[in-house]
Scaffold this motif. Sequence first.
Motif, short mmCIF file in Angstrom:
data_model
loop_
_atom_site.label_atom_id
_atom_site.label_comp_id
_atom_site.label_asym_id
_atom_site.label_seq_id
_atom_site.Cartn_x
_atom_site.Cartn_y
_atom_site.Cartn_z
N VAL A 43 0.83 -1.20 0.00
CA VAL A 43 0.00 0.00 0.00
C VAL A 43 0.87 1.26 0.00
N CYS A 44 1.86 1.31 0.87
CA CYS A 44 2.72 2.49 0.96
C CYS A 44 3.51 2.71 -0.32
N LEU A 45 4.03 1.64 -0.89
CA LEU A 45 4.77 1.76 -2.15
C LEU A 45 3.86 2.23 -3.29
N CYS A 46 2.66 1.65 -3.36
CA CYS A 46 1.72 2.04 -4.40
C CYS A 46 1.27 3.49 -4.25
N MET A 47 1.05 3.92 -3.01
CA MET A 47 0.65 5.30 -2.76
C MET A 47 1.72 6.26 -3.27
N ALA A 48 2.98 6.00 -2.90
CA ALA A 48 4.06 6.90 -3.29
C ALA A 48 4.26 6.90 -4.80
N TRP A 49 4.30 5.71 -5.41
CA TRP A 49 4.60 5.62 -6.84
C TRP A 49 3.47 6.17 -7.70
N THR A 50 2.23 5.78 -7.41
CA THR A 50 1.13 6.22 -8.26
C THR A 50 0.85 7.71 -8.12
N PHE A 52 3.16 9.98 -7.47
CA PHE A 52 4.25 10.61 -8.20
C PHE A 52 4.02 10.54 -9.70
N ARG A 53 3.57 9.38 -10.17
CA ARG A 53 3.47 9.15 -11.60
C ARG A 53 2.21 9.75 -12.21
N TRP A 54 1.07 9.66 -11.49
CA TRP A 54 -0.20 10.05 -12.12
C TRP A 54 -0.99 11.09 -11.34
N ARG A 55 -0.48 11.55 -10.21
CA ARG A 55 -1.06 12.69 -9.48
C ARG A 55 -2.59 12.59 -9.38
N TRP A 56 -3.06 11.46 -8.91
CA TRP A 56 -4.50 11.27 -8.84
C TRP A 56 -5.10 11.99 -7.64
N SER A 57 -6.36 12.32 -7.76
CA SER A 57 -7.09 12.94 -6.66
C SER A 57 -8.53 12.45 -6.70
N ILE A 58 -9.19 12.50 -5.54
CA ILE A 58 -10.56 12.01 -5.40
C ILE A 58 -11.46 13.14 -4.95
N GLU A 59 -12.42 13.51 -5.78
CA GLU A 59 -13.40 14.51 -5.39
C GLU A 59 -14.42 13.87 -4.44
N ASP A 60 -14.85 14.65 -3.47
CA ASP A 60 -15.79 14.14 -2.45
C ASP A 60 -15.23 12.90 -1.76
N LYS A 61 -13.93 12.94 -1.48
CA LYS A 61 -13.25 11.79 -0.89
C LYS A 61 -13.85 11.40 0.45
N GLU A 62 -14.38 12.35 1.18
CA GLU A 62 -14.93 12.04 2.50
C GLU A 62 -16.07 11.04 2.41
N LYS A 63 -16.78 11.05 1.28
CA LYS A 63 -17.86 10.08 1.11
C LYS A 63 -17.31 8.65 1.05
N LEU A 64 -16.07 8.53 0.60
CA LEU A 64 -15.45 7.21 0.47
C LEU A 64 -14.78 6.77 1.77
N ILE A 65 -14.05 7.67 2.40
CA ILE A 65 -13.24 7.28 3.56
C ILE A 65 -13.84 7.69 4.89
#
Length: 251
Positions: A43-50, A52-65
């Motif tokens: 999880v930590c490796l995927c978080m850092a790499w993805t 860095f590589r694709w700068r993803w973001s989640i709108e309305d993230k609070e609904k998910l987490i």
Amino acid sequence: MSVRKKPAERRLRAFRGNSFDDYFDTGMRNFPLPARAFLGMIVCLCMAWTQFRWRWSIEDKEKLIGDKTPRVIVMNHVSMLDPVIIVVQLWLHGIRARTIYKSEFDRLPVVTWFFARLGAIPVQRGTADMRSVRRARAALDRGECVLIYPEGTRIKSDDEPVTVHEGYALMAQLAHAPVQPVAIVGARDITRRSGHLHRFARVWLKAGDPIFWDSLGVEGRKAQLAAMSKAGMDAVYALRDELREAHPGRM
């Protein structure tokens, strides 16, 4: 209303004696310590790499987490990045998610070993795979989330015919769990025709409100199942269209 008692589970042993089925049938919090440590590292490796590589973001993230209610999470599927983002975000906020993956990947035992320790559950596509449905229901009963892609495979073009598989609604119905839609855009743009991820780009996701069974406005198990099957993916595609409008040209 009677409440089903959760079956007691044993913690899996650390280095021997566990089959793949043991992992598929056991709650993730009862995985052995090495497996849980392995998942945390991934999880930590995927978080850092993805990021860095694709700068993803989640709108309305609070609904998910922000809600730890067990639920079936459904998404459109355009790349191998899609489940990574969801699993990473949920794990980092103390929510365990079981991803449903196609059993064709199990042709290589090393892949099954890897997916099993990540908490994934195989499904035989094109069949009434009730074993997968029962495992998903058990996961939801334990308080885990289930992540599934009803399109069944990565959709690489809007011209590609799409068949939505309704098994996700049955999983949710049996566990009395809500269905939460999430959409992703941009991830198709980072995928080569060969299917491998490449190049730097931006990826956006948007989480929707969970859909509860009593909000469907229909009665009867079959009618509710059909209504949820439609409502879940209609909500996914509505979120996807909102993202596309906000980020023109991104698929």
